[in-house]
Scaffold this motif. Structure first.
Motif, PDB file in Angstrom:
ATOM      1  N   LEU A 104      12.483   3.371 -10.742  1.00  8.76           N
ATOM      2  CA  LEU A 104      12.357   2.389  -9.663  1.00  8.76           C
ATOM      3  C   LEU A 104      10.897   1.958  -9.475  1.00  8.76           C
ATOM      4  N   LEU A 105       9.995   2.927  -9.351  1.00  6.49           N
ATOM      5  CA  LEU A 105       8.586   2.567  -9.211  1.00  6.49           C
ATOM      6  C   LEU A 105       8.106   1.836 -10.453  1.00  6.49           C
ATOM      7  N   VAL A 113       6.545  -1.938 -10.531  1.00  7.69           N
ATOM      8  CA  VAL A 113       5.198  -2.199 -11.055  1.00  7.69           C
ATOM      9  C   VAL A 113       5.264  -3.151 -12.246  1.00  7.69           C
ATOM     10  N   MET A 114       6.211  -2.922 -13.152  1.00  7.39           N
ATOM     11  CA  MET A 114       6.319  -3.796 -14.326  1.00  7.39           C
ATOM     12  C   MET A 114       6.731  -5.217 -13.956  1.00  7.39           C
ATOM     13  N   SER A 115       7.478  -5.380 -12.850  1.00  7.01           N
ATOM     14  CA  SER A 115       7.907  -6.716 -12.448  1.00  7.01           C
ATOM     15  C   SER A 115       6.721  -7.622 -12.130  1.00  7.01           C
ATOM     16  N   SER A 116       5.571  -7.024 -11.795  1.00  4.22           N
ATOM     17  CA  SER A 116       4.371  -7.814 -11.497  1.00  4.22           C
ATOM     18  C   SER A 116       3.655  -8.268 -12.774  1.00  4.22           C
ATOM     19  N   GLY A 117       4.145  -7.816 -13.916  1.00  8.62           N
ATOM     20  CA  GLY A 117       3.478  -8.126 -15.176  1.00  8.62           C
ATOM     21  C   GLY A 117       2.517  -7.046 -15.608  1.00  8.62           C
ATOM     22  N   ALA A 118       2.532  -5.911 -14.903  1.00 14.45           N
ATOM     23  CA  ALA A 118       1.628  -4.810 -15.236  1.00 14.45           C
ATOM     24  C   ALA A 118       2.103  -4.073 -16.481  1.00 14.45           C
ATOM     25  N   CYS A 119       1.155  -3.596 -17.257  1.00 14.45           N
ATOM     26  CA  CYS A 119       1.432  -2.793 -18.444  1.00 14.45           C
ATOM     27  C   CYS A 119       0.485  -1.597 -18.452  1.00 14.45           C
ATOM     28  N   SER A 120       0.746  -0.681 -19.357  1.00 16.74           N
ATOM     29  CA  SER A 120      -0.117   0.491 -19.492  1.00 16.74           C
ATOM     30  C   SER A 120      -1.480   0.073 -20.048  1.00 16.74           C
ATOM     31  N   VAL A 121      -2.518   0.813 -19.643  1.00 16.09           N
ATOM     32  CA  VAL A 121      -3.863   0.509 -20.107  1.00 16.09           C
ATOM     33  C   VAL A 121      -4.195   1.261 -21.399  1.00 16.09           C
ATOM     34  N   SER A 122      -3.201   1.810 -22.059  1.00 19.66           N
ATOM     35  CA  SER A 122      -3.403   2.566 -23.288  1.00 19.66           C
ATOM     36  C   SER A 122      -3.792   1.653 -24.448  1.00 19.66           C
ATOM     37  N   ARG A 123      -4.350   2.256 -25.486  1.00 21.23           N
ATOM     38  CA  ARG A 123      -4.742   1.486 -26.667  1.00 21.23           C
ATOM     39  C   ARG A 123      -3.536   0.851 -27.345  1.00 21.23           C
ATOM     40  N   ALA A 124      -2.404   1.573 -27.386  1.00 25.04           N
ATOM     41  CA  ALA A 124      -1.196   1.035 -28.005  1.00 25.04           C
ATOM     42  C   ALA A 124      -0.732  -0.219 -27.273  1.00 25.04           C
ATOM     43  N   SER A 125      -0.831  -0.211 -25.949  1.00 22.89           N
ATOM     44  CA  SER A 125      -0.425  -1.363 -25.151  1.00 22.89           C
ATOM     45  C   SER A 125      -1.314  -2.568 -25.434  1.00 22.89           C
ATOM     46  N   ALA A 181       0.824  -1.213   0.000  1.00 28.02           N
ATOM     47  CA  ALA A 181       0.000   0.000   0.000  1.00 28.02           C
ATOM     48  C   ALA A 181       0.855   1.259   0.000  1.00 28.02           C
ATOM     49  N   LEU A 182       2.017   1.208   0.659  1.00 32.51           N
ATOM     50  CA  LEU A 182       2.853   2.403   0.781  1.00 32.51           C
ATOM     51  C   LEU A 182       4.081   2.401  -0.132  1.00 32.51           C
ATOM     52  N   SER A 183       4.313   1.299  -0.829  1.00 29.44           N
ATOM     53  CA  SER A 183       5.530   1.206  -1.630  1.00 29.44           C
ATOM     54  C   SER A 183       5.600   2.287  -2.701  1.00 29.44           C
ATOM     55  N   ALA A 184       4.473   2.531  -3.385  1.00 26.86           N
ATOM     56  CA  ALA A 184       4.471   3.546  -4.442  1.00 26.86           C
ATOM     57  C   ALA A 184       4.803   4.918  -3.870  1.00 26.86           C
ATOM     58  N   PHE A 185       4.154   5.262  -2.758  1.00 27.00           N
ATOM     59  CA  PHE A 185       4.408   6.566  -2.124  1.00 27.00           C
ATOM     60  C   PHE A 185       5.858   6.697  -1.673  1.00 27.00           C
ATOM     61  N   LEU A 186       6.381   5.667  -1.017  1.00 25.71           N
ATOM     62  CA  LEU A 186       7.751   5.737  -0.492  1.00 25.71           C
ATOM     63  C   LEU A 186       8.786   5.801  -1.609  1.00 25.71           C
ATOM     64  N   ILE A 187       8.574   5.019  -2.670  1.00 20.19           N
ATOM     65  CA  ILE A 187       9.535   5.030  -3.777  1.00 20.19           C
ATOM     66  C   ILE A 187       9.564   6.398  -4.437  1.00 20.19           C
ATOM     67  N   VAL A 188       8.398   7.002  -4.650  1.00 21.37           N
ATOM     68  CA  VAL A 188       8.343   8.335  -5.262  1.00 21.37           C
ATOM     69  C   VAL A 188       9.079   9.349  -4.389  1.00 21.37           C
ATOM     70  N   ILE A 189       8.835   9.336  -3.082  1.00 20.75           N
ATOM     71  CA  ILE A 189       9.488  10.278  -2.171  1.00 20.75           C
ATOM     72  C   ILE A 189      10.991  10.074  -2.156  1.00 20.75           C
ATOM     73  N   ILE A 190      11.438   8.811  -2.090  1.00 23.19           N
ATOM     74  CA  ILE A 190      12.874   8.521  -2.046  1.00 23.19           C
ATOM     75  C   ILE A 190      13.558   8.973  -3.326  1.00 23.19           C
ATOM     76  N   VAL A 191      12.946   8.679  -4.475  1.00 21.95           N
ATOM     77  CA  VAL A 191      13.555   9.069  -5.759  1.00 21.95           C
ATOM     78  C   VAL A 191      13.643  10.590  -5.871  1.00 21.95           C
ATOM     79  N   LEU A 192      12.574  11.297  -5.506  1.00 26.60           N
ATOM     80  CA  LEU A 192      12.584  12.759  -5.578  1.00 26.60           C
ATOM     81  C   LEU A 192      13.621  13.358  -4.633  1.00 26.60           C
ATOM     82  N   LEU A 193      13.686  12.875  -3.394  1.00 33.08           N
ATOM     83  CA  LEU A 193      14.654  13.406  -2.423  1.00 33.08           C
ATOM     84  C   LEU A 193      16.084  13.099  -2.845  1.00 33.08           C
ATOM     85  N   PHE A 194      16.311  11.935  -3.412  1.00 34.95           N
ATOM     86  CA  PHE A 194      17.658  11.562  -3.860  1.00 34.95           C
ATOM     87  C   PHE A 194      18.133  12.490  -4.977  1.00 34.95           C
TER      88      PHE A 194
END
Length: 308
Positions: free
Chosen positions: A148-149, A153-165, A21-34
């Motif tokens: 990183l995020l 996300v892609m490691s789970s097999g997720a892809c974009s919901v776009s028409r091209a995808s 639940a918090l991984s997305a939020f934490l990764i975004v914050i860490i990447v921005l702060l870094f």
């Protein structure tokens, strides 16, 4: 000894839910702060240029099958995630690996726990229930904007919901692909609360049109119990808070919900979901017309809704 083992499992289950639940939020914050640290406090700011170059080079990957990791999908952690509720996937009919499919998953709920567990991990034994079928859960492109995020996300097999995808997965990949679309999306969050089951389907015909274009089967999927995992405070219609929610939704297409669940202990208040069993059932599929007749006409949606 049994009590210690039971308590340890409960801790692991809470951790599994909490980290996702918090991984997305934490990764975004860490990447921005870094990157902010590199610019302000060091002389290594040119490294940001390499990050930007990599993003430009790799930008289309979420629309070209992503970068799934079978190792990540089979983490033992996801089994703890499954057991927290628990979540169960029920098969009512086989899916032939000789064909492609679009799975329309309902409902979204607040955080789509069942869709993630069943299709973005192998915790529910999807690969054993449907051998030869590769699930691709389709999600918002915003999840692929941050380094990183996007890899996580892609490691789970997720892809974009776009028409091209969708076009790529149904034409460039081999057969046996199941594209999972959570049809209601974030618009359904506002209706997610215990005892209610409201689906957002009006004007959501894109997945039907893509199925018609490619001549693939539509597979409805419903998760009973998804809406029971959180409570939500409903503000007075027309009040200033409700008007702000409506304005915010028009602005960014996300409805800000005042939701709550349990805390780290059973009877406390917090943002962990309640332990409610979720059962996902996959009814028989709805066969589509040949690609030459592709059009978003009404017969197929009606047949699909009847099966759902």
């Amino acid at each position: 000894m049994g009590s210690i083992s039971k308590n340890l499992k409960a801790v692991l289950e809470v951790f599994a839910i909490f980290q996702w639940a918090l991984s997305a939020f934490l990764i975004v914050i860490i990447v921005l702060l870094f990157h902010l640290y590199l610019v302000v406090f060091t002389s290594y700011w040119p490294l940001i240029g390499f990050t930007i170059i990599w993003l430009i080079f790799d930008w289309k990957t979420p629309e070209k099958g992503g970068r799934r990791s079978h190792w990540v999908r089979n983490w033992c952690l996801w089994k703890q995630y499954r057991d927290y509720f628990p979540i169960k996937l029920v098969k009512t009919q086989d899916l032939s690996p000789k064909h492609n499919y679009i799975i329309a998953s309902h409902p979204h709920g607040l955080l789509a726990h069942s869709s993630f567990c069943n299709f973005a991990t192998n915790a529910s034994n999807f690969s054993k229930l449907f051998p030869g079928i590769t699930p691709y859960i389709l999600t918002l492109g915003a999840f692929f904007w941050v380094p990183l995020l996007r890899e996580y996300v892609m490691s789970s097999g997720a892809c974009s919901v776009s028409r091209a995808s969708i076009n790529y997965l149904l034409t460039r990949k081999d057969s046996g692909n199941a594209l999972v679309v959570v049809v209601g999306g974030l618009a359904e969050c506002r209706y997610s609360r215990p005892g209610f089951s409201t689906l957002v389907l009006k004007n959501r015909k894109g997945f039907v049109y893509m199925a018609l274009c490619h001549g693939v089967a539509l597979v409805p999927s419903y998760s009973f119990g998804e809406n029971e995992t959180y409570n939500q405070h409903i503000f007075t219609p027309g009040g200033w808070v409700n008007r702000f929610q409506e304005w915010f939704q028009r602005l960014v297409h996300i409805y800000p919900c005042a939701f709550y669940g349990r805390g780290f202990t059973e009877n406390s208040w917090g943002f962990l979901p309640y332990r409610r069993p979720i059962t996902t059932i996959r009814p028989p599929d709805s066969r589509t017309s040949a690609p030459s007749t592709a059009s978003p006409s009404y017969p197929l949606p009606f047949k699909f809704l009847r099966r759902l």
